[in-house]
Design an enzyme around this catalytic site. Structure first.
Site, short mmCIF file in Angstrom:
data_model
loop_
_atom_site.label_atom_id
_atom_site.label_comp_id
_atom_site.label_asym_id
_atom_site.label_seq_id
_atom_site.Cartn_x
_atom_site.Cartn_y
_atom_site.Cartn_z
N ASP A 63 13.55 -6.85 2.03
CA ASP A 63 13.43 -7.94 1.08
C ASP A 63 14.95 -7.98 0.35
OD1 ASP A 63 13.04 -5.29 -0.30
OD2 ASP A 63 11.15 -6.03 -0.97
N ASP A 132 0.78 -2.78 -8.10
CA ASP A 132 -0.28 -3.60 -7.84
C ASP A 132 -0.78 -3.59 -6.18
OD1 ASP A 132 1.82 -4.61 -6.98
OD2 ASP A 132 1.70 -6.49 -8.01
N HIS A 134 1.80 -3.93 -3.94
CA HIS A 134 2.58 -4.93 -3.01
C HIS A 134 3.30 -4.02 -1.95
CE1 HIS A 134 5.76 -4.49 -6.10
NE2 HIS A 134 6.30 -3.85 -5.15
N GLU A 139 3.37 -9.92 -3.13
CA GLU A 139 2.37 -9.56 -4.35
C GLU A 139 0.94 -9.86 -3.98
OE1 GLU A 139 3.80 -8.06 -6.68
OE2 GLU A 139 5.47 -9.08 -7.48
C1 F6R Z 1 11.48 -2.82 -2.09
C2 F6R Z 1 10.18 -2.87 -1.76
C3 F6R Z 1 9.07 -2.43 -2.70
C4 F6R Z 1 9.11 -1.38 -3.21
C5 F6R Z 1 7.91 -1.20 -4.45
C6 F6R Z 1 7.76 0.52 -4.95
O1 F6R Z 1 11.98 -3.00 -1.00
O2 F6R Z 1 9.91 -2.93 -0.40
O3 F6R Z 1 7.56 -2.80 -2.32
O4 F6R Z 1 8.75 -0.20 -2.22
O5 F6R Z 1 8.00 -1.80 -5.30
O6 F6R Z 1 9.14 0.46 -5.82
P1 F6R Z 1 9.44 2.18 -6.46
O7 F6R Z 1 9.78 3.03 -5.13
O8 F6R Z 1 10.68 1.63 -7.08
O9 F6R Z 1 8.25 2.24 -7.37
#
Ligand code: F6R
Length: 256
Positions: A63, A132, A134, A139
């Site tokens: 992403d 959550d 994701h 989301e």
């Molecule tokens: C970003 C991604 C997101 C993160 C998630 C957890 O490329 O894939 O799904 O893996 O938001 O983020 P952290 O590791 O910062 O808690």
């Protein structure tokens, strides 16, 4: 799903790095799906320590924020350079990250999917998980069949990610993300989650019903998923002792 619970983040990430190292050594032309965020930051540090040969590797990131230029310090282009690409010998031509600055976002998303297909699909997809549930930026209530597309971040994710930007107002509202359908087509999904704030999302994803209210729960439909957790992230799992027992019983040839 294989659930690997380790005493702390360092041991869990070192083990995950060993798995990745094994895969790169077995298939030097491997196609990797990469993620960003604080979990991956730690993981990329331990990967770097493994001194792997990335010269044949192709990468596709999950992403990118819409409206952030590649040199913006919070863009995922910048994150990947800083935390991984500048430390390994991956060829810049083999690196793919969605273009959040594209004038025509739907066309960019379609082109990204086509490129992924032309590369033969993803051999191993690295995933973090949001509080959550994701994955990527899919989301809650994202279609479980979704493909790469524009998504609007939830207020919770913008709040969670404000720590990287300095303030919540600076977190973009929109992102381009691979879809859950795209992720499920990877041949192996490897998820990492650490800390108590991930415990609920992990328990729901692994042991709850498959629901778009926890997008990571769609991984239950995937034939090959490995989840690396520290004790804190595993805390809410009902069957955590069973997962530990399974891991301890592994035959030698399956051990990392
Ligand atoms: C970003 C991604 C997101 C993160 C998630 C957890 O490329 O894939 O799904 O893996 O938001 O983020 P952290 O590791 O910062 O808690």
């Amino acid at each position: 799903m294989e659930i690997i619970i380790q005493p702390n983040v360092e041991i869990a990430t070192a083990l995950a790095a060993r798995l990745l190292g094994k895969i790169i050594r077995e298939k030097p032309e491997v196609v990797l799906g990469l993620a960003t965020g604080s979990t991956m930051e730690v993981h990329y540090r331990s990967l770097e320590a493994n001194k792997l040969d990335w010269s044949g590797v192709t990468t596709f990131n999950l992403d990118e924020y819409v409206g952030l230029a590649p040199d913006h310090p919070q863009s995922y282009h910048h994150f990947m350079q800083k935390h991984l690409f500048q430390h390994v010998n991956v060829s810049p031509q083999s690196v793919n990250i969605p273009d959040g600055m594209a004038k025509n976002i739907p066309a960019e998303c379609e082109a990204y999917e086509r490129k992924l297909f032309a590369a033969g699909g993803i051999d191993l997809q690295l995933l973090g998980i949001g509080t959550d549930g994701h994955i990527g930026f899919n989301e809650q209530t994202s279609s479980l069949a979704s493909r790469t597309r524009l998504k609007t971040l939830t207020p919770q994710t913008r709040k969670d990610n404000a720590r990287f930007f300095g303030s919540e107002e600076q977190v973009p509202h929109h992102v381009v993300t691979m879809g859950i359908g795209t992720i499920l087509e990877s041949r192996h999904c490897v998820m990492l989650a650490f800390g108590a704030r991930k415990a609920k999302a992990i328990a729901e994803a692994v042991e709850g019903p498959i629901t778009s209210m926890n997008p990571a729960s769609a991984l239950q439909l995937h034939p090959k998923v490995t989840v690396f957790l520290d004790e804190a992230a595993a805390a809410d799992l009902t069957l955590k002792n069973y997962y530990r027992w399974v891991y301890d019983q592994k035959p030698d040839w399956q051990k990392l």
